[in-house]
Design an enzyme around this catalytic site. Structure first.
Site, PDB file in Angstrom:
ATOM      1  N   SER A 143      18.541  34.580  37.787  1.00 44.54           N
ATOM      2  CA  SER A 143      19.677  32.984  38.307  1.00 44.54           C
ATOM      3  C   SER A 143      17.778  31.772  37.563  1.00 44.54           C
ATOM      4  O   SER A 143      17.669  32.039  37.903  1.00 44.54           O
ATOM      5  CB  SER A 143      19.302  32.487  39.701  1.00 44.54           C
ATOM      6  OG  SER A 143      20.438  31.010  39.445  1.00 44.54           O
ATOM      7  N   TYR A 156      18.603  33.751  48.695  1.00 45.38           N
ATOM      8  CA  TYR A 156      19.147  33.667  47.443  1.00 45.38           C
ATOM      9  C   TYR A 156      18.178  33.613  46.617  1.00 45.38           C
ATOM     10  O   TYR A 156      18.117  35.064  45.152  1.00 45.38           O
ATOM     11  CB  TYR A 156      20.450  32.443  46.962  1.00 45.38           C
ATOM     12  CG  TYR A 156      21.127  32.846  45.577  1.00 45.38           C
ATOM     13  CD1 TYR A 156      21.933  33.390  44.825  1.00 45.38           C
ATOM     14  CD2 TYR A 156      20.275  32.189  44.775  1.00 45.38           C
ATOM     15  CE1 TYR A 156      22.484  33.769  44.187  1.00 45.38           C
ATOM     16  CE2 TYR A 156      21.434  32.219  42.855  1.00 45.38           C
ATOM     17  CZ  TYR A 156      22.029  32.966  43.273  1.00 45.38           C
ATOM     18  OH  TYR A 156      22.802  33.029  41.984  1.00 45.38           O
TER      19      TYR A 156
HETATM   20  N1  LIG Z   1      28.047  30.547  39.168  1.00 46.88           N
HETATM   21  C1  LIG Z   1      26.923  30.795  39.571  1.00 46.88           C
HETATM   22  O1  LIG Z   1      26.149  29.033  39.512  1.00 46.88           O
HETATM   23  C2  LIG Z   1      25.776  31.486  39.524  1.00 46.88           C
HETATM   24  C3  LIG Z   1      24.587  30.826  38.577  1.00 46.88           C
HETATM   25  C4  LIG Z   1      22.945  31.693  38.235  1.00 46.88           C
HETATM   26  C5  LIG Z   1      23.641  33.092  38.390  1.00 46.88           C
HETATM   27  N2  LIG Z   1      25.411  32.973  39.494  1.00 46.88           N
HETATM   28  C6  LIG Z   1      25.249  34.605  39.262  1.00 46.88           C
HETATM   29  O2  LIG Z   1      25.965  35.203  38.521  1.00 46.88           O
HETATM   30  C7  LIG Z   1      26.714  36.744  39.155  1.00 46.88           C
HETATM   31  C8  LIG Z   1      27.924  36.117  38.815  1.00 46.88           C
HETATM   32  O3  LIG Z   1      28.588  35.160  39.850  1.00 46.88           O
HETATM   33  P1  LIG Z   1      29.885  33.948  39.780  1.00 46.88           P
HETATM   34  O4  LIG Z   1      29.184  32.821  39.313  1.00 46.88           O
HETATM   35  O5  LIG Z   1      30.262  34.751  38.004  1.00 46.88           O
HETATM   36  O6  LIG Z   1      30.266  34.222  40.781  1.00 46.88           O
HETATM   37  P2  LIG Z   1      32.061  35.012  41.016  1.00 46.88           P
HETATM   38  O7  LIG Z   1      32.132  34.467  42.177  1.00 46.88           O
HETATM   39  O8  LIG Z   1      32.550  34.553  39.832  1.00 46.88           O
HETATM   40  O9  LIG Z   1      31.850  36.228  40.537  1.00 46.88           O
HETATM   41  C9  LIG Z   1      30.886  37.483  41.193  1.00 46.88           C
HETATM   42  C10 LIG Z   1      31.813  38.504  41.816  1.00 46.88           C
HETATM   43  O10 LIG Z   1      30.863  39.926  42.307  1.00 46.88           O
HETATM   44  C11 LIG Z   1      32.113  40.168  43.669  1.00 46.88           C
HETATM   45  N3  LIG Z   1      31.570  40.847  44.108  1.00 46.88           N
HETATM   46  C12 LIG Z   1      30.543  40.126  45.133  1.00 46.88           C
HETATM   47  N4  LIG Z   1      30.471  41.087  46.327  1.00 46.88           N
HETATM   48  C13 LIG Z   1      30.327  42.398  45.590  1.00 46.88           C
HETATM   49  C14 LIG Z   1      29.953  43.568  45.908  1.00 46.88           C
HETATM   50  N5  LIG Z   1      28.906  44.031  47.465  1.00 46.88           N
HETATM   51  N6  LIG Z   1      30.469  44.724  45.316  1.00 46.88           N
HETATM   52  C15 LIG Z   1      30.978  44.544  44.343  1.00 46.88           C
HETATM   53  N7  LIG Z   1      31.294  42.945  43.371  1.00 46.88           N
HETATM   54  C16 LIG Z   1      31.039  42.283  44.981  1.00 46.88           C
HETATM   55  C17 LIG Z   1      32.858  39.306  43.904  1.00 46.88           C
HETATM   56  O11 LIG Z   1      34.594  39.912  44.683  1.00 46.88           O
HETATM   57  C18 LIG Z   1      33.186  38.917  42.303  1.00 46.88           C
HETATM   58  O12 LIG Z   1      34.407  39.191  41.603  1.00 46.88           O
HETATM   59  C19 LIG Z   1      26.104  36.564  40.138  1.00 46.88           C
HETATM   60  O13 LIG Z   1      24.564  37.434  40.472  1.00 46.88           O
HETATM   61  C20 LIG Z   1      25.257  35.050  40.556  1.00 46.88           C
HETATM   62  O14 LIG Z   1      23.956  35.110  42.007  1.00 46.88           O
HETATM   63  C21 LIG Z   1      26.188  32.141  39.133  1.00 46.88           C
END
Ligand SMILES: NC(=O)c1ccc[n+]([C@@H]2O[C@H](COP(=O)([O-])OP(=O)(O)OC[C@H]3O[C@@H](n4cnc5c(N)ncnc54)[C@H](O)[C@@H]3O)[C@@H](O)[C@H]2O)c1
Length: 287
Positions: A143, A156
């Site tokens: 991130s 986090y």
């Molecule tokens: N959304 C943001 O602003 C942001 C910013 C920086 C980094 N990220 C990172 O991006 C990645 C994806 O997140 P996103 O924003 O696409 O969220 P999202 O909610 O769209 O997708 C995350 C997915 O992970 C799944 N998940 C959660 N726990 C799990 C587990 N124990 N085993 C298997 N699957 C699991 C959820 O069901 C979900 O479908 C993450 O690592 C998050 O930390 C997100």
């Protein structure tokens, strides 16, 4: 031709957001896609969408904190596709709050999913990567917050620092195997991250509570500019190119160069201070 055509990509957290966008991007390269998510319906629905578009795809339920579920998925991938060329360990869950309010249960959840879950994913699929011909890559989702740490998401952020360190070591350890490791640093994206995190938290660890005042601080420190928040598709527009080029890092969007530079400069300065002090001491002792 990227060389990925006909290969297989495994993506965790593929049921939504960034993982679903990665699944799309790899399918667009002509790859078969294995979409893994704790939300079975979401994983299956993403896979069904890819299949409808002509890409071989399977969607399976895994909990990345539970190695056995990943081993079962890996056995299925081995039986169906023989090997895999890309593993995107993308799952990360979020718990907002000042560090002094983060409970032992919060830490256990975040560390077991974001850190151990990433290592579980890599270890479960590494034999299949080693077995593959052609390009072989691991993609890890960190991130921007791990490059520019800000308040109220410290637990986090700690896990996302861990992903960066894990990726830096993994890259060196897998260099001889010809397996690349790319760490992705997204800024804000329009996804269901908070909701999906809350839904995925084991009930034994109690409910994940998000307070408005924490959210307000997170938003206020998120940086400025018109690309602070974007869509997952836009965020990974260059991911495949950078991954294939063997880039160690991909910063997807946002404008935090000044803060990144200032932090790195403070570390360089600390190193320079240490060298100066040691040289002065050595000179004194030599007199
Ligand atoms: N959304 C943001 O602003 C942001 C910013 C920086 C980094 N990220 C990172 O991006 C990645 C994806 O997140 P996103 O924003 O696409 O969220 P999202 O909610 O769209 O997708 C995350 C997915 O992970 C799944 N998940 C959660 N726990 C799990 C587990 N124990 N085993 C298997 N699957 C699991 C959820 O069901 C979900 O479908 C993450 O690592 C998050 O930390 C997100």
């Amino acid at each position: 031709m990227s060389g990925l055509q006909g290969g297989t990509a495994v993506v965790t957290g593929a049921g939504s957001g960034l993982g679903a966008a990665m699944a799309d991007a790899f399918a667009a390269e002509g790859m078969a896609v294995v979409a893994l998510d704790i939300n079975r319906e979401a994983a299956e629905s993403v896979a069904a969408g890819l299949e409808a578009g002509g890409a071989p795809a399977v969607g399976r339920a895994v909990d990345v904190a539970d190695r056995e579920t990943l081993d079962a998925a890996a056995a299925e991938v081995a039986a169906r596709f023989g090997s895999c060329n890309v593993v995107a360990a993308n799952v990360g869950v979020m718990q907002f709050g000042p560090l002094e309010r983060i409970t032992a249960d919060d830490w256990q959840w975040l560390l077991s999913v974001n850190v151990v879950g990433t290592a579980n994913t890599v270890n479960a699929f590494l034999p299949l990567l080693r077995a593959a011909d052609g390009p072989r890559h691991i993609v890890l989702t960190s991130s921007m917050a791990a490059l520019v740490p800000t308040p109220r998401q410290g637990a986090y952020i700690t896990t996302k620092f861990a992903i960066t360190g894990y990726g830096d070591v993994l890259r060196q350890e897998l260099a001889e195997d010809g397996i690349g490791v790319t760490v992705v640093f997204p800024s804000g994206m329009m996804t269901t991250h908070l909701e999906s995190s809350r839904a995925a938290r084991p009930s034994a660890l109690g409910e994940s509570v998000t307070r408005d005042e924490d959210l307000e601080v997170v938003v206020a420190t998120a940086g400025t500019g018109d690309d602070v928040v974007t869509t997952p598709d836009d965020a990974i527009a260059d991911l495949v190119t950078d991954m294939l080029a063997g880039e160690p890092y991909v910063v997807t969007h946002g404008s935090r160069a000044a803060e990144i530079r200032a932090r790195h400069r403070a570390i360089e300065d600390a190193h320079a201070r240490m060298r100066d002090a040691r040289d002065r001491r050595a000179a004194r002792e030599a007199r």
